[in-house]
Design a protein around this motif. Sequence first.
Motif, PDB file in Angstrom:
ATOM      1  N   PRO A  13      -9.813 -32.782 -36.268  1.00 33.84           N
ATOM      2  CA  PRO A  13     -10.227 -34.145 -36.588  1.00 33.84           C
ATOM      3  C   PRO A  13     -11.124 -34.151 -37.819  1.00 33.84           C
ATOM      4  O   PRO A  13     -11.734 -33.150 -38.163  1.00 33.84           O
ATOM      5  CB  PRO A  13     -10.990 -34.596 -35.341  1.00 33.84           C
ATOM      6  N   THR A  14     -11.185 -35.297 -38.475  1.00 34.42           N
ATOM      7  CA  THR A  14     -12.077 -35.452 -39.616  1.00 34.42           C
ATOM      8  C   THR A  14     -13.502 -35.238 -39.137  1.00 34.42           C
ATOM      9  O   THR A  14     -13.897 -35.804 -38.120  1.00 34.42           O
ATOM     10  CB  THR A  14     -11.940 -36.877 -40.190  1.00 34.42           C
ATOM     11  N   PRO A  15     -14.255 -34.396 -39.840  1.00 37.21           N
ATOM     12  CA  PRO A  15     -15.623 -34.158 -39.380  1.00 37.21           C
ATOM     13  C   PRO A  15     -16.441 -35.442 -39.397  1.00 37.21           C
ATOM     14  O   PRO A  15     -16.279 -36.272 -40.278  1.00 37.21           O
ATOM     15  CB  PRO A  15     -16.175 -33.145 -40.377  1.00 37.21           C
ATOM     16  N   THR A  16     -17.265 -35.596 -38.424  1.00 36.41           N
ATOM     17  CA  THR A  16     -18.135 -36.761 -38.370  1.00 36.41           C
ATOM     18  C   THR A  16     -19.467 -36.403 -39.021  1.00 36.41           C
ATOM     19  O   THR A  16     -19.849 -35.241 -39.037  1.00 36.41           O
ATOM     20  CB  THR A  16     -18.381 -37.221 -36.919  1.00 36.41           C
ATOM     21  N   PRO A  17     -20.152 -37.382 -39.569  1.00 30.51           N
ATOM     22  CA  PRO A  17     -21.428 -37.085 -40.194  1.00 30.51           C
ATOM     23  C   PRO A  17     -22.413 -36.506 -39.192  1.00 30.51           C
ATOM     24  O   PRO A  17     -22.319 -36.769 -37.996  1.00 30.51           O
ATOM     25  CB  PRO A  17     -21.918 -38.445 -40.693  1.00 30.51           C
ATOM     26  N   GLU A  18     -23.345 -35.721 -39.687  1.00 31.66           N
ATOM     27  CA  GLU A  18     -24.390 -35.179 -38.819  1.00 31.66           C
ATOM     28  C   GLU A  18     -25.238 -36.328 -38.303  1.00 31.66           C
ATOM     29  O   GLU A  18     -25.317 -37.380 -38.934  1.00 31.66           O
ATOM     30  CB  GLU A  18     -25.253 -34.199 -39.618  1.00 31.66           C
ATOM     31  N   PRO A  19     -25.893 -36.162 -37.153  1.00 28.14           N
ATOM     32  CA  PRO A  19     -26.722 -37.241 -36.623  1.00 28.14           C
ATOM     33  C   PRO A  19     -27.700 -37.763 -37.670  1.00 28.14           C
ATOM     34  O   PRO A  19     -28.316 -37.000 -38.400  1.00 28.14           O
ATOM     35  CB  PRO A  19     -27.452 -36.581 -35.456  1.00 28.14           C
ATOM     36  N   GLY A  20     -27.803 -39.090 -37.709  1.00 29.74           N
ATOM     37  CA  GLY A  20     -28.715 -39.716 -38.645  1.00 29.74           C
ATOM     38  C   GLY A  20     -28.147 -39.878 -40.038  1.00 29.74           C
ATOM     39  O   GLY A  20     -28.771 -40.453 -40.905  1.00 29.74           O
ATOM     40  N   ARG A  21     -26.938 -39.389 -40.285  1.00 27.94           N
ATOM     41  CA  ARG A  21     -26.350 -39.461 -41.615  1.00 27.94           C
ATOM     42  C   ARG A  21     -25.478 -40.696 -41.736  1.00 27.94           C
ATOM     43  O   ARG A  21     -24.850 -41.130 -40.794  1.00 27.94           O
ATOM     44  CB  ARG A  21     -25.511 -38.213 -41.887  1.00 27.94           C
ATOM     45  N   GLN A  22     -25.423 -41.210 -42.931  1.00 24.56           N
ATOM     46  CA  GLN A  22     -24.596 -42.372 -43.240  1.00 24.56           C
ATOM     47  C   GLN A  22     -23.215 -41.896 -43.683  1.00 24.56           C
ATOM     48  O   GLN A  22     -22.965 -40.702 -43.804  1.00 24.56           O
ATOM     49  CB  GLN A  22     -25.269 -43.164 -44.361  1.00 24.56           C
ATOM     50  N   LEU A  23     -22.334 -42.833 -43.942  1.00 24.85           N
ATOM     51  CA  LEU A  23     -21.003 -42.489 -44.433  1.00 24.85           C
ATOM     52  C   LEU A  23     -21.111 -41.893 -45.832  1.00 24.85           C
ATOM     53  O   LEU A  23     -21.959 -42.292 -46.628  1.00 24.85           O
ATOM     54  CB  LEU A  23     -20.132 -43.744 -44.500  1.00 24.85           C
TER      55      LEU A  23
END
Length: 108
Positions: A13-23
């Motif tokens: 899957p497409t990696p999701t941003p780290e916690p607290g990170r924006q797009l």
Amino acid sequence: PTPSPRPGPTPGPTPTPEPGRQLSKAQVMAGVQPLRAAAHDCASKHAAEGTAVIQFMIKPNGTVARAVLAGDLIGTPVGECVILAARELKFDSFEGPLMRFNYPVPVR
């Protein structure tokens, strides 16, 4: 004997941003991409041109919390057409607060 090729990484899957990170910028650009075609359709439908500046607020689940029109198309039918399309966009989900950004869309 010839060694067998090692398997490469499997697509995931497409990696999701780290916690607290924006797009990321790439994720924002992917999310607004459908708006360019919609703006072109709006320009054709209403026989008008200009630049629609959309002030976005994106929820962490990737939906548009708010999209407000700025620029020279405020109060016009083509501007209303573009803003309605902007409110339907979907972005990748992220963690953190609402994300705010402005995006200029050429309407031709």
